[in-house]
Design an enzyme around this catalytic site. Structure first.
Site, mmCIF file in Angstrom:
data_model
loop_
_atom_site.group_PDB
_atom_site.id
_atom_site.type_symbol
_atom_site.label_atom_id
_atom_site.label_comp_id
_atom_site.label_asym_id
_atom_site.label_seq_id
_atom_site.Cartn_x
_atom_site.Cartn_y
_atom_site.Cartn_z
ATOM 1 C CG PHE A 210 -1.886 1.100 1.324
ATOM 2 C CD1 PHE A 210 -2.889 1.233 0.378
ATOM 3 C CD2 PHE A 210 -1.822 2.016 2.364
ATOM 4 C CE1 PHE A 210 -3.815 2.268 0.474
ATOM 5 C CE2 PHE A 210 -2.740 3.050 2.471
ATOM 6 C CZ PHE A 210 -3.736 3.178 1.510
ATOM 7 C CB SER B 9 2.938 -4.632 3.220
ATOM 8 O OG SER B 9 2.224 -3.821 4.116
ATOM 9 C CG ASP C 202 6.464 -4.605 10.363
ATOM 10 O OD1 ASP C 202 6.208 -3.393 10.180
ATOM 11 O OD2 ASP C 202 6.145 -5.491 9.546
ATOM 12 C CG HIS D 212 6.464 -3.005 6.756
ATOM 13 N ND1 HIS D 212 5.661 -4.069 7.123
ATOM 14 C CD2 HIS D 212 5.882 -2.457 5.649
ATOM 15 C CE1 HIS D 212 4.638 -4.158 6.293
ATOM 16 N NE2 HIS D 212 4.750 -3.205 5.390
#
Length: 251
Positions: free
Chosen positions: A26, A94, A195, A225
């Site tokens: 995203f 993700s 993360d 992340h």
């Protein structure tokens, strides 16, 4: 709307034995997946990494899209891979992992396996419940991008997080969580020990919710992340190739 330099989609035509669909996260771009894609291409995998709608241009564009737009893009690429490759895998980072799970839920055995890196299916942030309301008055909030431990590594992503698009992502999370038992494909999940974007509960929900018999979790000790651009990237790349080769061999 011009595409940011480096955010372009990429593909490679390799062996017909195995194809890999790469799904970025995203507000991010294919740039976060390119080193992984190049590694796969060097090992003769057919690779496709599309730029998801609303990404890689300017953040207001993302607010004009919703999760079915992102999913539809990946679905089209998956169908194209199915036409040319005997076995097709979906690898996601993700939100790319969220979308990969949704594809697995819809396509079943047509997907040979999943490799997920810090996939998201929820958030513990209290303000997330307010996203639908905030989206009406607040276009964006501070960025979530570029969570990388490796000095000098940079993720090409938006400097702001579009709120309406984030609300749509939250809708996708609910659907994916509800349908996790539909996921039966072999699964390799990488989770960063530290993360700052996706909380540990996400990996737990995925691992406890799927019905896959072949499940492996790998904890990344040296990455944040965006692990595909971080210290543990070589480990992710190597293990993902071993995983795919094992599945191809077993089929």
């Amino acid at each position: 709307m011009p595409v940011l330099a480096g955010a372009e989609p990429f593909s490679h035509t390799g062996s017909v034995e195995a194809g890999v669909l790469l799904c970025h996260g995203f507000t991010s771009t294919p740039q976060s997946m390119r080193p992984w894609g190049e590694y796969l291409a060097e090992r003769d995998f057919t690779v496709r990494c599309p730029r998801l709608p609303g990404h890689g241009t300017a953040w207001p564009e993302l607010n004009r899209t919703t999760w079915p737009d992102w999913y539809g893009c990946l679905r089209t690429e998956l169908l194209a891979l199915r036409e040319t490759c005997e076995s097709v895998f979906v690898f996601g980072l993700s939100m790319g992992g969220t979308l990969a799970l949704r594809l697995a839920q819809d396509f079943g055995e047509q997907i040979a396996g999943l490799v997920l890196v810090n996939p998201s299916v929820t958030t513990l942030r209290r303000d997330a419940k307010l996203l639908p309301l905030l989206g009406r008055v607040l276009p964006s909030v501070p960025a979530i991008a570029n969570d990388i431990a490796k000095p000098g590594a940079t993720e090409l992503a938006y400097p702001r997080t579009p709120v309406r698009a984030a609300a749509s992502l939250a809708q996708l999370w609910r659907l994916v969580r509800a349908d996790l038992p539909k996921v039966t494909q072999p699964l390799l999940l990488f989770r960063s020990r530290v993360d700052h974007v996706v909380e540990p509960v996400n990996a737990r929900l995925v691992l406890e919710g799927v019905r896959s018999e072949n499940v492996t979790e790998v904890v990344l000790e040296h990455s944040f992340h965006v692990a595909t651009l971080d210290h543990d990237a070589p480990l992710i790349f190597e293990r993902s190739v071993e995983f795919a080769q094992e599945q191809v061999g077993s089929r």
